[in-house]
Design a protein around this motif. Structure first.
Motif, mmCIF file in Angstrom:
data_model
loop_
_atom_site.group_PDB
_atom_site.id
_atom_site.type_symbol
_atom_site.label_atom_id
_atom_site.label_comp_id
_atom_site.label_asym_id
_atom_site.label_seq_id
_atom_site.Cartn_x
_atom_site.Cartn_y
_atom_site.Cartn_z
ATOM 1 N N GLU A 152 0.855 -1.328 -0.251
ATOM 2 C CA GLU A 152 0.243 0.019 0.034
ATOM 3 C C GLU A 152 1.162 1.339 -0.401
ATOM 4 O OE1 GLU A 152 -2.312 0.357 3.015
ATOM 5 O OE2 GLU A 152 -3.742 -2.009 2.164
ATOM 6 N N PRO A 162 1.108 5.330 0.354
ATOM 7 C CA PRO A 162 0.812 6.925 0.872
ATOM 8 C C PRO A 162 0.528 7.810 -0.610
ATOM 9 C CG PRO A 162 3.121 6.132 1.690
ATOM 10 C CD PRO A 162 2.804 4.750 0.824
ATOM 11 N N ALA A 163 -0.133 8.662 -0.274
ATOM 12 C CA ALA A 163 0.049 9.667 -1.536
ATOM 13 C C ALA A 163 1.006 11.002 -0.962
ATOM 14 C CB ALA A 163 -1.494 10.252 -1.529
ATOM 15 N N ALA A 219 6.926 8.104 -1.514
ATOM 16 C CA ALA A 219 6.107 6.880 -2.037
ATOM 17 C C ALA A 219 6.739 6.108 -3.110
ATOM 18 C CB ALA A 219 4.592 6.938 -1.825
ATOM 19 N N LEU A 274 -0.090 8.845 -7.793
ATOM 20 C CA LEU A 274 -0.409 9.670 -6.249
ATOM 21 C C LEU A 274 -0.938 10.680 -7.315
ATOM 22 C CD1 LEU A 274 2.828 8.274 -4.879
ATOM 23 C CD2 LEU A 274 0.281 7.710 -4.203
ATOM 24 N N THR A 278 -4.967 10.284 -4.596
ATOM 25 C CA THR A 278 -5.113 9.025 -3.527
ATOM 26 C C THR A 278 -3.773 7.930 -3.151
ATOM 27 O OG1 THR A 278 -6.841 7.884 -4.514
ATOM 28 C CG2 THR A 278 -6.987 9.516 -4.249
ATOM 29 N N GLU A 279 -3.984 7.793 -2.125
ATOM 30 C CA GLU A 279 -2.680 6.378 -2.114
ATOM 31 C C GLU A 279 -3.487 5.345 -3.306
ATOM 32 O OE1 GLU A 279 -7.231 5.566 0.510
ATOM 33 O OE2 GLU A 279 -5.234 6.855 0.094
ATOM 34 N N ASP A 289 -5.654 3.007 -7.862
ATOM 35 C CA ASP A 289 -5.944 4.182 -7.672
ATOM 36 C C ASP A 289 -7.748 3.963 -7.275
ATOM 37 O OD1 ASP A 289 -7.574 5.604 -9.203
ATOM 38 O OD2 ASP A 289 -5.630 5.540 -10.716
#
Length: 707
Positions: free
Chosen positions: A587, A589-590, A594, A631, A636-637, A655
């Motif tokens: 997963e 992250p935004a 990343a 991203l 979003t993540e 996404d």
């Protein structure tokens, strides 16, 4: 001579043409002694004076000298005739303009003036359109005689003057309106508007801004600048949107909020929001609001030097914004309806398919018609109480919300029936009774459903199928010592559900390495093409696929038959893997770091799995591009998933930022445009995009070297 020449400026987005020699230089080096005029030193003083006047004039001027009407002209005229310069200098005009010289009102005008001495004036002469896509200009064309020192006619002087540029630009409004009429989405509108504004106003920078919808929403802005490289693939792709807050001080947003145009003659209008040197260099800017009730937006046109905005230009900008506002409002309504219908459609389809040790599953759905209505195509895959896998793909007649609702009922009922008794013929028999009952309750007897339902028994290596009026599924057979093949399952088709289905099943072998493909008729049916043609093309594409990976086969299947389809397209593929695959997910992250985290994680993981270094390098680079894209544009993540089998490496990046809308391809917004798209195509063996309920998934596949 307006009827024979063409304006050839450098089109926006293309590299500038190579420098061409000045007219005076070419005239000075021309071998005039080999022509009827003789060497330049022998020319009559009046003729030489006329040549000097022509060369010094900033307006397009040309001389036709002697009985052969040899052509001389200045630099301004050279721009009009484009690639004919410099070879045209010193040649007979009839040889230079062979295609149009004999047309009425062209060569005969020059010849009559030379023969009779009567002057000629044409106040509104359009130049013929050209391949550069610019609108034809309107010119004033005048011809008069040139006499020598003795008063004899020595040639003809042709003067060409363009009328008011705003007049020419107004002629392009009809073409602009026609182009806007063919747009559906805001991306389409922006692409047309930016191209039109850049060329029609001969601007250095143009932009199109629109609100994101809602009372306190922000703004998004797309722009084009003069000279930027825009290749064919970029022109087909949506523009890159720049986001801004609700109180964004950008001139476009300010004009859209107030509903008033703003004009800057000389200054730094983009100083507070400049993204790069292109914005910083703009000195003159016009921002004109769109005239639309359901959407706010604006069009801006800018120049790198001071510019006095004339009344005709302001009128043209207002007219352009009027047309643009109507198209923008129409596109906003389409996207809203499109998103609602497709969200309804996808919410009734399984969000996640089963993950099994030896069965890999993938599906793809694409709306038909205009993409603005929910349809009745559906698919599903689920584990039965026996441990076998149930797979289904069907089509409820209709392309509306009611069809989608019925599809949800049919899918839920089929799963319930299969969990109770998984025999395919019994499942479809029970489903037939339900469809008949639904048709009776609604008072319509035109409700019918086609469906194929099968059970995959891994332990026995068998596939048992039943079909109710649905196209026979396709199986891609594994061939260890030869090329793979594809064959349609021989299963009794029967009538659709709701109009007299008779239960029947067929059982075929389903061995390790094989892949099952179920599909809707939208995959193979095309207008003016027989069904057998589509079925043959599908089998050829599936057999020629680089691997039996279900995701790759779904992509190959939906692209197998060329041409547009008006029907929905649904595909479900199941691969019986030779050996279990290894998988992992991360997963993301935004946040700005990343992509770097993904690169380190993926490199370490694939190295531990003993993947070849060449494959690791390509996979990490592609994944980094896709992660950055997710991203940057979804906001979003993201979720990165890796699946490694003995034959291939499959990577997907999902996404959740598209709010259920369906995009033709997420790779159209790769962070570096052509570079990102080219990387995926160059480094992978297959790639594609799968819209989901909550966003989009972009994936790629790299085949592994033997051993």
């Amino acid at each position: 001579m307006p009827g024979t020449v063409g304006r050839v400026p450098t089109p926006a987005g293309q590299a500038p043409r190579a420098p061409v020699p000045r007219a005076a230089t070419v005239i000075g080096h021309h071998e005039w002694g080999e022509t009827v005029l003789g060497i330049r030193e022998s020319w009559d003083p009046a003729v030489r004076a006329a040549v000097e006047v022509v060369l010094a004039s900033p307006a397009p001027m040309a001389l036709y000298l002697g009985d052969e009407l040899l052509l001389l002209y200045n630099d301004a005229y050279a721009e009009l005739i484009g690639d004919r310069h410099p070879q045209a200098l010193g040649r007979p005009a009839a040889d230079v303009f062979t295609q149009v010289w004999r047309l009425p009102g062209v060569g005969d005008v020059v010849e009559r003036t030379y023969r009779t001495g009567e002057p000629f004036l044409e106040k509104e002469t359009p130049l013929p359109p050209h391949s550069d896509g610019l609108d034809p200009a309107v010119y004033i064309w005048a011809c008069s005689t040139v006499r020598d020192s003795r008063g004899r006619i020595a040639g003809v002087l042709s003067v060409v003057a363009e009328t008011n540029p705003a007049t020419r630009q107004l002629q392009g409004l009809s073409e602009f309106a026609a182009a806007l009429s063919g747009t559906l989405t805001l991306d389409d509108v922006a692409r047309v508007a930016l191209r039109y504004a850049l060329t029609s106003f001969d601007a250095d920078r143009v932009s199109f801004a629109v609100d994101d919808g809602g009372g306190a929403s922000g703004w998004r802005l797309a722009r084009r600048v003069r000279g930027e490289m825009v290749d064919e693939s970029d022109e087909r792709l949506p523009p890159l949107w720049r986001r801004g807050p609700a109180d964004w001080p950008a001139p476009a947003a300010l004009s859209a909020r107030t509903g008033q145009p703003h004009f800057v003659v000389d200054g730094e209008p983009l100083r507070d929001i400049a993204a790069d040197r292109h914005d910083q260099r703009v000195r003159a800017l016009a921002a004109v609001p769109l005239r639309a009730s359901g959407v706010r937006g604006a069009l801006t046109v800018g120049y790198r030097s001071s510019h006095a905005w004339s009344a005709p230009e302001r009128a043209l900008l207002a007219a352009s914004a009027e047309l643009l506002g109507q198209a923008t409002e129409r596109a906003r309504r389409f996207e809203t309806q499109h998103g609602t219908a497709q969200l309804l459609q996808r919410s009734m389809l399984p969000e996640n398919l089963p993950s099994l040790p030896l069965l890999r599953i993938a599906a793809r759905y694409a709306p038909g018609v205009d993409g603005n209505a929910a349809g009745g195509d559906f698919y599903d895959a689920f584990v039965l109480p026996t441990g076998d896998l149930g797979v289904v793909l069907g089509d409820v007649a209709g392309h509306d919300v009611q069809a989608a609702a019925r599809m949800g009922q049919v899918r839920a009922a089929l799963r319930a029936l299969a969990l109770n008794d998984p025999r395919p013929d019994h499942v479809l028999a029970g489903l037939d009774r339900l469809v008949t009952s639904l048709g009776s309750e609604t008072g319509t007897y035109e409700l019918f459903v086609t469906v194929a339902f099968g059970v995959i028994d891994v332990a026995r290596g068998q596939l048992t199928l039943a079909s109710a009026g649905h196209p026979a599924p396709l199986v891609r057979r594994c061939a260890p010592e030869g090329a793979p093949g594809a064959e349609y399952v021989n299963v009794p088709t029967g009538a659709p559900l709701g109009i007299g289905y008779h239960p029947a099943t067929g059982t075929v072998a389903f061995s390790p390495g094989d892949t099952l493909l179920l599909f809707s008729d939208g995959v193979v049916e095309r207008r003016r093409q027989g069904l057998s043609h589509g079925l043959a093309r599908l089998a050829e594409s599936v057999a020629a696929a680089p691997s039996g990976d279900p995701r790759a086969l779904c992509a190959a299947a939906t692209a197998s038959v060329p041409g547009a389809t008006e029907d929905d397209v649904a595909v479900l593929a199941v691969e019986y893997a030779l050996r279990p695959s290894r998988s992992a997910r991360m997963e993301v992250p935004a946040e700005p770091t990343a992509p770097s985290q993904v690169r380190h994680w993926m490199t370490a993981l694939l190295t531990d799995w003993r993947v070849a270094e060449s494959v690791i390098g390509a996979a990490v680079l592609c994944t980094s591009e896709l992660t950055t894209n997710a991203l940057l544009h979804a906001g979003t993540e993201a979720l990165v998933e890796i699946d490694l089998s003995p034959e291939r490496l499959l990577v997907s990046v999902a996404d959740s930022g598209s709010r259920g809308t369906v995009t033709r391809a997420r790779t159209d917004t790769l962070s570096s445009r052509g570079r990102g798209l080219g990387l995926i195509e160059e480094l992978s063996d297959a790639w594609g995009t799968d819209p989901t309920v909550r966003g989009s998934t972009v994936w790629f596949e790299i085949l592994l070297p033997p051993g």
